[in-house]
Design a protein around this motif. Structure first.
Motif, short mmCIF file in Angstrom:
data_model
loop_
_atom_site.label_atom_id
_atom_site.label_comp_id
_atom_site.label_asym_id
_atom_site.label_seq_id
_atom_site.Cartn_x
_atom_site.Cartn_y
_atom_site.Cartn_z
N GLN A 187 3.39 3.85 -0.49
CA GLN A 187 4.08 2.56 -0.47
C GLN A 187 3.46 1.63 -1.48
O GLN A 187 2.25 1.63 -1.67
CB GLN A 187 3.92 1.93 0.92
N MET A 188 4.29 0.80 -2.11
CA MET A 188 3.77 -0.22 -3.01
C MET A 188 3.06 -1.27 -2.16
O MET A 188 3.59 -1.71 -1.15
CB MET A 188 4.95 -0.84 -3.76
N ALA A 397 -13.34 4.23 1.33
CA ALA A 397 -12.80 5.20 2.29
C ALA A 397 -12.40 6.47 1.57
O ALA A 397 -12.33 6.50 0.33
CB ALA A 397 -11.59 4.60 3.00
N ASP A 398 -12.14 7.52 2.36
CA ASP A 398 -11.67 8.77 1.75
C ASP A 398 -10.21 8.65 1.33
O ASP A 398 -9.75 9.34 0.44
CB ASP A 398 -11.83 9.93 2.74
N ARG A 399 -9.46 7.80 2.03
CA ARG A 399 -8.11 7.47 1.56
C ARG A 399 -7.78 6.06 1.98
O ARG A 399 -8.30 5.57 2.99
CB ARG A 399 -7.08 8.48 2.07
N GLU A 400 -6.92 5.40 1.18
CA GLU A 400 -6.61 4.01 1.48
C GLU A 400 -5.54 3.94 2.55
O GLU A 400 -4.72 4.84 2.66
CB GLU A 400 -6.16 3.27 0.20
N ASP A 401 -5.55 2.84 3.31
CA ASP A 401 -4.49 2.57 4.27
C ASP A 401 -3.99 1.16 3.95
O ASP A 401 -4.44 0.17 4.54
CB ASP A 401 -5.04 2.68 5.70
N THR A 402 -3.09 1.08 2.97
CA THR A 402 -2.69 -0.21 2.42
C THR A 402 -2.09 -1.12 3.49
O THR A 402 -2.43 -2.30 3.56
CB THR A 402 -1.67 0.00 1.28
N ALA A 403 -1.23 -0.55 4.34
CA ALA A 403 -0.54 -1.39 5.34
C ALA A 403 -1.54 -1.99 6.33
O ALA A 403 -1.56 -3.21 6.54
CB ALA A 403 0.52 -0.57 6.07
N ALA A 404 -2.42 -1.14 6.90
CA ALA A 404 -3.40 -1.65 7.87
C ALA A 404 -4.36 -2.62 7.17
O ALA A 404 -4.78 -3.63 7.74
CB ALA A 404 -4.18 -0.50 8.48
N GLY A 405 -4.68 -2.33 5.91
CA GLY A 405 -5.57 -3.19 5.13
C GLY A 405 -4.99 -4.57 4.95
O GLY A 405 -5.69 -5.58 5.06
N GLU A 406 -3.69 -4.63 4.68
CA GLU A 406 -3.07 -5.93 4.45
C GLU A 406 -3.11 -6.78 5.72
O GLU A 406 -3.40 -7.97 5.67
CB GLU A 406 -1.64 -5.76 3.95
N THR A 407 -2.85 -6.14 6.87
CA THR A 407 -2.89 -6.88 8.14
C THR A 407 -4.30 -7.39 8.42
O THR A 407 -4.48 -8.52 8.90
CB THR A 407 -2.45 -5.97 9.31
N ALA A 408 -5.30 -6.58 8.10
CA ALA A 408 -6.68 -6.97 8.41
C ALA A 408 -7.26 -7.92 7.37
O ALA A 408 -8.31 -8.52 7.59
CB ALA A 408 -7.55 -5.72 8.51
N GLY A 409 -6.59 -8.04 6.21
CA GLY A 409 -7.09 -8.95 5.17
C GLY A 409 -8.01 -8.27 4.17
O GLY A 409 -8.85 -8.93 3.53
N VAL A 410 -7.86 -6.94 4.00
CA VAL A 410 -8.67 -6.21 3.01
C VAL A 410 -8.21 -6.60 1.61
O VAL A 410 -7.01 -6.66 1.33
CB VAL A 410 -8.52 -4.68 3.21
N THR A 411 -9.14 -6.89 0.71
CA THR A 411 -8.78 -7.29 -0.64
C THR A 411 -8.46 -6.06 -1.50
O THR A 411 -7.52 -6.06 -2.28
CB THR A 411 -9.94 -8.06 -1.29
N GLU A 412 -9.30 -5.05 -1.37
CA GLU A 412 -9.10 -3.87 -2.22
C GLU A 412 -9.74 -2.65 -1.56
O GLU A 412 -10.77 -2.75 -0.90
CB GLU A 412 -9.75 -4.13 -3.59
N TRP A 413 -9.12 -1.48 -1.78
CA TRP A 413 -9.68 -0.21 -1.33
C TRP A 413 -10.31 0.50 -2.52
O TRP A 413 -9.73 0.52 -3.60
CB TRP A 413 -8.59 0.68 -0.76
N ILE A 414 -11.48 1.07 -2.32
CA ILE A 414 -12.03 1.98 -3.33
C ILE A 414 -12.10 3.35 -2.67
O ILE A 414 -12.74 3.52 -1.63
CB ILE A 414 -13.42 1.52 -3.82
N VAL A 415 -11.39 4.30 -3.28
CA VAL A 415 -11.30 5.63 -2.68
C VAL A 415 -12.40 6.52 -3.25
O VAL A 415 -12.64 6.52 -4.46
CB VAL A 415 -9.89 6.23 -2.94
N LYS A 416 -13.09 7.24 -2.36
CA LYS A 416 -14.19 8.12 -2.78
C LYS A 416 -13.61 9.43 -3.33
O LYS A 416 -12.56 9.85 -2.86
CB LYS A 416 -15.09 8.43 -1.58
#
Ligand SMILES: [Zn+2]
Ligand SMILES: [Zn+2]
Length: 598
Positions: A187-188, A397-416
């Motif tokens: 998802q975008m 994280a091993d994979r990003e969860d963009t939707a859950a991140g947006e709800t929690a207020g995550v600024t950016e994911w860095i995938v390992k």
């Protein structure tokens, strides 16, 4: 705007029979506005031929601007071979991303050191000025330029150029933020959505397309996009035309043709009107405004030329990672940038620490059940302080969860896994973003009407008059402030009809406090500029007259706000209750006097 490609190859120059049509030179693009402003984006090996062509058409007296995306070799190698820089009398400005403890000038000088090159940067014959940029907006003559950090293992700026009603975006080198998007699914959202906003509505987009989706899995972390991702972003951002660029040195003319053909077939099958082609060296085209224009601006932009130094002062990074390898990589990157690091073994203490200590960014693992980064992020955001809302919170994280991140207020994911150069770039970009505390006032919606009312007064650039000076003198005495002004906000400057306590003159609209009042159309009081993220790094605050307190009341005529009656102090102050009423009274007197002019 007219655009000409002088270099379209990525990574390394690749001349030869296989690259005759699309060219072998590395990144270099020439842009000219209809008024003749010359802007060059990147100085890869293609800059040599461009320099020769400029010298042939005008041997002396050339004036131009060079925007550097980043200082990887393939984007700067042509600079020491760019002829016009060596001609006395020529005038050049070079812009590039500001490092944390290094200017763009120092970064460029590196490749011209004695070991690598016989001529030093100081030996350019032309007048050359260097400008450090951060994210934001600035202008070069008739061209408005917006900058954004791209996702690359070096601090890299994309450039959005707007002139003559048309928009050109230059976006290389850039890698998708989301692994799922890069693979063609997902998802975008998150930082990719932010990237799309930067591209939004462009009439021509030049985008990194070094790889194909099939090649990409072997190139993760190299800082480049699959062509399929570039096209998907262009579609999502409602771009009219996309030119693929930064061609891989291994991609010959025939395989580029094939790649474009495949992408066109996909676009046709989904009924898209997006035009796609591969940028070819020597190709020249006009960027025309498309018919369907969409509003594409964030209302408030920081100034891209903000002087934010010394950057690492008062900055710090909070780190809580359970994986020791990631923790060591991240800690080394933060230390290499000379930023203090606070490591937490118990992440539940972080929200309290954030509230008390105001760090610059927080980096957490998200690997439940060992560490629930999303839950900690939510706890940080629940802190009521305004600071904790804008604080960058980065999750590994091993994979990003963009939707859950947006709800929690995550600024950016860095995938390992990630490389240390990527991490350094992320740290730099977020520290620079949070360090910039100077915001230009948005342009009011009724700007044209506002300017015509201002012009109709016939007051700009006229001599001082006692009837206005009386009012500023009264304001200064009543409120016991050293400076009181009647200022008028013109399209590019603030000009004062009456200056009490300050030498008359104009300042740029970018620096103007009054321009904020003109946008807000109500009284604005800034009790302490150093505690206000809109003004703390404004040159009027950091240098003379060292504005510390500001209060301005809008001058509204015929429903349009033309300027302010304002007061300035070099001390922290407040303005409340009856004092506000007095300021309004004086403002009304100033409006009365202005009306006499109509
Ligand atoms: Zn490159
Ligand atoms: Zn690069």
């Amino acid at each position: 705007m007219r655009v000409k490609f002088w270099g379209t190859r990525g990574s390394i120059a690749k001349p030869g029979v296989g690259t005759v049509r699309y060219g072998g030179n590395t990144s270099c693009v020439e842009v000219r506005s209809s008024r003749g402003t010359l802007i060059i984006i990147d100085c890869g090996t293609g800059a040599h031929a461009l320099g020769q062509s400029l010298l042939a058409s005008s041997p002396t007296g050339t004036r131009g601007h060079i925007l550097i995306s980043h200082t990887h070799w393939d984007h700067i190698q042509g600079l020491p071979f760019f002829g016009p820089l060596f001609v006395p009398g020529n005038d050049w400005n070079i812009y590039g991303p500001k490092g944390l403890d290094e200017s763009v000038r120092e970064a460029l000088a590196g490749q011209m050191e004695y070991t690598y090159f016989p001529v030093a940067l100081e030996q350019f014959g032309a007048t050359v000025r260097y400008h450090d940029l951060v994210e934001g907006v600035f202008e070069i003559d008739d061209v408005r330029i917006t900058t954004r950090y791209l996702n690359h293992p070096a601090l890299t700026l994309g450039y959005r150029l707007e002139a003559d009603g048309a928009t050109l975006v230059y976006s290389t080198d850039h890698e998708p933020h989301s692994r799922a998007l890069a693979a063609g699914g997902g998802q975008m959202g998150g930082q990719d959505e932010r990237h799309a906003e930067f591209l939004r509505g462009a009439d021509l987009l030049l985008h990194d397309a070094q790889y194909t989706a099939k090649e990409y899995p072997a190139k993760i972390g190299w800082g480049h996009s699959p062509a399929e991702y570039a096209v998907r972003m262009a579609q999502h951002a409602e771009v009219a035309k996309i030119a693929l660029t930064h061609h891989d040195p291994l991609r010959d003319d025939k395989s580029l043709d094939q790649l474009v053909e495949n992408l066109r077939a996909v676009l046709r099958s989904c009924g898209s009107t997006l035009e796609v082609f591969a940028a070819a060296e020597g190709q020249s085209l006009e960027v025309e405004p498309s018919l369907a224009r969409r509003p594409n601006h964030v209302a408030v932009e920081t100034n891209a030329r903000a002087a934010i130094s010394p950057v690492p002062a008062n900055q710090s990074v909070v780190l809580a990672l359970c994986d020791p390898v990631s923790a060591a990589t991240f800690a080394a990157a933060v230390e290499a940038e000379k930023i203090p690091l606070h490591t937490f073994s118990d992440p539940s203490a972080i929200p309290g620490y954030v509230k008390a200590e105001h760090p610059s960014m927080v980096v957490l693992d998200h690997c439940p059940p060992r560490m629930d980064g999303l839950a900690i992020c939510r706890a940080i955001r629940n802190g009521s302080l305004a600071d904790s809302q804008s604080l960058p919170v980065i999750l590994l994280a091993d994979r990003e969860d963009t939707a859950a991140g947006e709800t929690a207020g995550v600024t950016e994911w860095i995938v390992k896994p990630f490389t240390s150069s990527y991490v350094r770039t992320k740290v730099r970009a977020w520290i620079l973003r949070t360090a910039c505390r100077w915001v230009r006032a948005p342009i009011p919606e009724d700007e044209q009407g506002r300017l015509s009312v201002l012009k109709s007064l016939g007051i700009l650039d006229t001599a001082p008059e006692p009837r206005f000076d009386r009012i500023t003198r009264l304001a200064a005495a009543l409120f016991d402030v050293p400076i009181a002004l009647i200022s008028l906000v013109d399209w590019d400057r603030q000009w004062c009809k009456s200056c009490c306590g300050l030498e008359a003159g104009a300042i740029s609209r970018d620096e103007s406090f009054c321009a904020h009042v003109v946008h807000e159309r109500q009284i604005m009081v800034v009790p302490d500029t150093l505690r206000d993220p809109r003004f703390a790094d404004n040159p009027l605050v950091t240098q003379a007259p060292r504005v510390r307190f500001y209060a301005g009341a809008p001058l509204i005529l015929d429903g349009k706000c033309v300027g302010t009656l304002c007061m300035i102090d070099t001390r922290v102050r407040s303005l409340e209750g009856p004092a506000i009423g007095l300021l309004q009274d004086l403002r009304d007197l100033a409006v009365q006097e202005l009306k006499q002019k109509i």
